[in-house]
Design an enzyme around this catalytic site. Sequence first.
Site, PDB file in Angstrom:
ATOM      1  N   GLU A  75       0.872  -1.169   0.000  1.00  0.00           N
ATOM      2  CA  GLU A  75       0.000   0.000   0.000  1.00  0.00           C
ATOM      3  C   GLU A  75       0.917   1.228   0.000  1.00  0.00           C
ATOM      4  O   GLU A  75       1.769   1.347   0.871  1.00  0.00           O
ATOM      5  CB  GLU A  75      -0.851  -0.026   1.272  1.00  0.00           C
ATOM      6  N   ARG A  78       4.437 -12.923   9.816  1.00  0.00           N
ATOM      7  CA  ARG A  78       5.052 -11.599   9.706  1.00  0.00           C
ATOM      8  C   ARG A  78       6.409 -11.620  10.351  1.00  0.00           C
ATOM      9  O   ARG A  78       6.616 -12.339  11.322  1.00  0.00           O
ATOM     10  CB  ARG A  78       4.218 -10.609  10.525  1.00  0.00           C
ATOM     11  N   LYS A 132       4.176   1.075   9.407  1.00  0.00           N
ATOM     12  CA  LYS A 132       4.411   2.324   8.680  1.00  0.00           C
ATOM     13  C   LYS A 132       3.848   3.528   9.416  1.00  0.00           C
ATOM     14  O   LYS A 132       4.410   4.611   9.383  1.00  0.00           O
ATOM     15  CB  LYS A 132       3.773   2.237   7.285  1.00  0.00           C
TER      16      LYS A 132
HETATM   17  P1  ATP Z   1       2.448  -1.886   7.940  1.00  0.00           P
HETATM   18  O1  ATP Z   1       1.591  -2.223   9.111  1.00  0.00           O
HETATM   19  O2  ATP Z   1       3.892  -1.848   8.266  1.00  0.00           O
HETATM   20  O3  ATP Z   1       1.977  -0.686   7.219  1.00  0.00           O
HETATM   21  P2  ATP Z   1       1.153  -3.425   5.960  1.00  0.00           P
HETATM   22  O4  ATP Z   1       0.916  -4.890   5.984  1.00  0.00           O
HETATM   23  O5  ATP Z   1      -0.001  -2.525   6.160  1.00  0.00           O
HETATM   24  O6  ATP Z   1       2.319  -3.128   6.969  1.00  0.00           O
HETATM   25  P3  ATP Z   1       1.431  -3.237   3.149  1.00  0.00           P
HETATM   26  O7  ATP Z   1       2.020  -2.157   2.358  1.00  0.00           O
HETATM   27  O8  ATP Z   1      -0.019  -3.448   3.064  1.00  0.00           O
HETATM   28  O9  ATP Z   1       1.869  -2.995   4.647  1.00  0.00           O
HETATM   29  O10 ATP Z   1       2.210  -4.592   2.908  1.00  0.00           O
HETATM   30  C1  ATP Z   1       2.582  -5.110   1.668  1.00  0.00           C
HETATM   31  C2  ATP Z   1       2.917  -6.564   1.855  1.00  0.00           C
HETATM   32  O11 ATP Z   1       4.003  -6.692   2.783  1.00  0.00           O
HETATM   33  C3  ATP Z   1       1.750  -7.326   2.437  1.00  0.00           C
HETATM   34  O12 ATP Z   1       1.610  -8.525   1.711  1.00  0.00           O
HETATM   35  C4  ATP Z   1       2.140  -7.578   3.853  1.00  0.00           C
HETATM   36  O13 ATP Z   1       1.592  -8.761   4.313  1.00  0.00           O
HETATM   37  C5  ATP Z   1       3.657  -7.620   3.785  1.00  0.00           C
HETATM   38  N1  ATP Z   1       4.250  -7.224   5.065  1.00  0.00           N
HETATM   39  C6  ATP Z   1       4.084  -6.063   5.738  1.00  0.00           C
HETATM   40  N2  ATP Z   1       4.734  -6.074   6.907  1.00  0.00           N
HETATM   41  C7  ATP Z   1       5.351  -7.281   6.994  1.00  0.00           C
HETATM   42  C8  ATP Z   1       6.168  -7.922   7.965  1.00  0.00           C
HETATM   43  N3  ATP Z   1       6.499  -7.319   9.100  1.00  0.00           N
HETATM   44  N4  ATP Z   1       6.626  -9.171   7.703  1.00  0.00           N
HETATM   45  C9  ATP Z   1       6.301  -9.788   6.564  1.00  0.00           C
HETATM   46  N5  ATP Z   1       5.538  -9.252   5.614  1.00  0.00           N
HETATM   47  C10 ATP Z   1       5.049  -8.015   5.811  1.00  0.00           C
HETATM   48 MG    MG Z   2      -1.482  -1.691   5.345  1.00  0.00          MG
END
Ligand code: ATP
Ligand code: MG
Length: 565
Positions: free
Chosen positions: A42, A267, A277
């Site tokens: 995202e 994760r 983020k």
């Molecule tokens: P954040 O909470 O840090 O914003 P998010 O999951 O909302 O993380 P996205 O941009 O939606 O962030 O994530 C893109 C991809 O990266 C998704 O498939 C997500 O599952 C993966 N991802 C995000 N954080 C992690 C993590 N700590 N470990 C493994 N994969 C991750």
């Molecule tokens: Mg997200």
Amino acid sequence: MAEEMKAAENAAGNFIEDFIREDIAEGGQYEGKTVHTRFPPEPNGYLHIGHAKAICVDFGMAEKFGGMCNLRMDDTNPTKEDVEYVDAIKEDIAWLGFHWDDRFFFASEYFEQMYEYAVELIRKGLAYVCELTPEQMKENRGDLFRPAVSPYRDRPIEESLDLFRRMKNGEFEDGKMTLRAKIDLSSGNFNMRDPVIYRINRLHHHRTGDQWCIYPMYDFAHPLEDALEGITHSLCTLEFEDHRPLYNWVIQNTSVPSIPRQIEFARLGINNTVMSKRKLRLLVEEKYVDGWDDPRMPTLCGLRRRGYTPASIRNFCERIGVAKTNSVVEYSFLEHCLREDLNLNAQRVMTVINPIKLVITNYPEGQSENFTIENNPNRPEDGTRTITFSRECFIEAEDFLEEKIKGYNRLYPGNEVRLKSAYIVKCTGCKKDENGQVVEVYAEYDPATRGGDTPDGRKVRGTIHWVDAENYVEAEVRLYENLFTDPEPDTGDKNFLDYINPNSLKVMTGCKAERFVGEVHGDHPSYQFMRLGYFCPDKDSTKDHLIFNRSVSLKDGFKRQANSK
Ligand code: ATP
Ligand code: MG
């Protein structure tokens, strides 16, 4: 199931690999198909080390099976998206060494198709327009013993079709209505209790502008995006496990062109840092750090600026593996992976970061000599360089003590040490200023020990680094510690901002580096400053103002230094 999963985890490779292998094998659901994955960030912030894991899994699996991986900006939620983030995300993934070729997409490109699939659901009697407010919906969602309730569930199809069209046309205000999938109001899985799949939200979208005032919910949009792109395996993190039934429901009940399979993995969490983020953005906005690429940040751009190499990060992700249970990895393991890479590849140089002058009183004034030393003992192909030695040099202030303490093998009056690659010198004393501060250290060298050898075999335990005071460059050196004092700064009801380490950045100015460091600056991204750690030039470093970041220290600090040869 649990047993099966465990066995899969323990097998060589990992369970995702095994699932994919089964799927493409004879009789599998994707027999003969090319494995196709996607990484769907995202664009609401910069990528962090957790994303690196997902990137390595998504792109890595595709690579392993000779398949493809799409890069897709998951921009269905228009609140905080920004072009800056899109560019940064691409840069970071390319830096890690993964390629999406021409398969770069925005989820928002599918808004029109998503709308049509929603209409299809309504036509099939599988979705309806609901007029409960968010509060009412909450009140009516039921519990384990009571089903959810919506008085609009049996609204005629024609009426829902009409209302949904009018929602799209902007006839209703934000939040007034939603489109809900008609699934199962008594499901034990609350995601299946007629989830909202569209909401009215007048937000400006970074790509579609104000064209839309209704936006699809993630659980509806994501499976459609995957199916439209022909994704075979949609790999995601564990929190989506309970959403998989809904994912599959959307795929089964719409006329999408392909059937993707969602597989979840754990994760990545790392101690001593925060990873969401939202929290990272707060650190930037509240100026706790100097931007997203501050070398203390767990972002990929921060790690890059700190001196992390793509190989070290990929290696880290490879070695932590993929599992079905969330766990926290030690930050020191990430550092370990970097150290391994730099130990093999970094140029060795001498830099003194807390300098004091050492005068070799029996070395002729005006004389100077050259020593040829290997750039990297682990890579003879990196060649040699010449360093100069003269009557005065800089040493670390910590490498001199007026009085010996137990275990201290460096300079103190009467003791001999080796000036790395040059000579053995014997300390004869020091000069102090009016405050009692040592300002100069004195020693005599033994001309028979050129190169640091002792022809008579006498034992000299300490070896210290030095820089010729006639031939050096000034540098600024930035030393880092963890950004947080607590290993788990955001667990429970802790506020991570309460645990910011006030000593996480220490700026050392007036450091003295071999001239070599200044000259080749730019060509060799990383150096080992002997005994001090691995360093890389900061992005703000210039020829006239050299700045180095400590990427990672050498291992066991004091012990190793005191006993080193
Ligand atoms: P954040 O909470 O840090 O914003 P998010 O999951 O909302 O993380 P996205 O941009 O939606 O962030 O994530 C893109 C991809 O990266 C998704 O498939 C997500 O599952 C993966 N991802 C995000 N954080 C992690 C993590 N700590 N470990 C493994 N994969 C991750
Ligand atoms: Mg997200």
